[in-house]
Write a protein that holds these residues in place. Structure first.
Motif, PDB file in Angstrom:
ATOM      1  N   ALA A  44       1.137  -1.230   0.126  1.00  0.00           N
ATOM      2  CA  ALA A  44       0.039   0.339   0.182  1.00  0.00           C
ATOM      3  C   ALA A  44       0.967   1.231   0.059  1.00  0.00           C
ATOM      4  N   GLN A  45       1.966   1.081   0.681  1.00  0.00           N
ATOM      5  CA  GLN A  45       3.049   2.268   0.784  1.00  0.00           C
ATOM      6  C   GLN A  45       3.680   2.545  -0.667  1.00  0.00           C
ATOM      7  N   LYS A  46       3.828   1.443  -1.304  1.00  0.00           N
ATOM      8  CA  LYS A  46       4.274   1.778  -2.849  1.00  0.00           C
ATOM      9  C   LYS A  46       3.272   2.478  -3.770  1.00  0.00           C
ATOM     10  N   GLN A  47       2.153   2.114  -3.622  1.00  0.00           N
ATOM     11  CA  GLN A  47       1.185   2.800  -4.262  1.00  0.00           C
ATOM     12  C   GLN A  47       0.828   4.181  -3.699  1.00  0.00           C
ATOM     13  N   HIS A  48       0.773   4.354  -2.615  1.00  0.00           N
ATOM     14  CA  HIS A  48       0.466   5.795  -1.939  1.00  0.00           C
ATOM     15  C   HIS A  48       1.515   6.081  -0.785  1.00  0.00           C
ATOM     16  N   VAL A  50       2.369   8.618   0.808  1.00  0.00           N
ATOM     17  CA  VAL A  50       1.876   9.381   2.019  1.00  0.00           C
ATOM     18  C   VAL A  50       1.987   8.265   3.210  1.00  0.00           C
ATOM     19  N   LEU A  51       1.756   7.220   3.002  1.00  0.00           N
ATOM     20  CA  LEU A  51       1.579   6.019   4.028  1.00  0.00           C
ATOM     21  C   LEU A  51       2.637   5.960   4.643  1.00  0.00           C
ATOM     22  N   LYS A  81      -4.290  13.247   3.695  1.00  0.00           N
ATOM     23  CA  LYS A  81      -3.961  12.881   2.335  1.00  0.00           C
ATOM     24  C   LYS A  81      -4.433  11.316   2.201  1.00  0.00           C
ATOM     25  N   ALA A  82      -3.980  10.678   3.410  1.00  0.00           N
ATOM     26  CA  ALA A  82      -4.151   9.218   3.265  1.00  0.00           C
ATOM     27  C   ALA A  82      -5.574   8.807   3.527  1.00  0.00           C
ATOM     28  N   ARG A  85      -7.370   9.287   0.098  1.00  0.00           N
ATOM     29  CA  ARG A  85      -7.154   7.949  -0.819  1.00  0.00           C
ATOM     30  C   ARG A  85      -8.212   6.847  -0.774  1.00  0.00           C
ATOM     31  N   ASN A  86      -8.821   6.688   0.407  1.00  0.00           N
ATOM     32  CA  ASN A  86      -9.766   5.507   0.643  1.00  0.00           C
ATOM     33  C   ASN A  86     -10.970   6.044  -0.086  1.00  0.00           C
TER      34      ASN A  86
END
Length: 86
Positions: A44-48, A50-51, A81-82, A85-86
């Motif tokens: 998930a961190q690779k895709q977003h 900001v995480l 920001k996170a 994304r949801n």
């Protein structure tokens, strides 16, 4: 980096906490990780990216929680920001 070096650097990281919003099946807010984050959170961190800013060393958790409570500061900005994304 070899697997041995990765394991050593993960162990040296110490305990870290995820301060972002709960992401079902990925991470729950204020979950503690030792020796690295789980694969689902890493993906998930690779895709977003900001995480990544919402995974803080245990020593910084009180400050991060205060920022979230007061709704101010860089952690809160990343949280918003996170959440978007949801």
């Amino acid at each position: 980096m070899t697997a041995k070096k990765q394991a050593k650097s993960a162990a040296e990281e110490g305990t870290r906490a995820y301060c972002g919003p709960t992401i079902p099946g990925v991470a729950k807010q204020f979950t503690f990780y030792r020796g690295g984050v789980p694969e689902a959170l890493a993906e998930a961190q690779k895709q977003h990216p900001v995480l990544g800013g919402l995974i803080v060393p245990l020593e910084q958790l009180p400050e991060a929680m205060e920022q979230l409570r007061k709704k101010t500061g860089p952690i809160y900005a990343l949280y918003l920001k996170a959440q978007a994304r949801n």
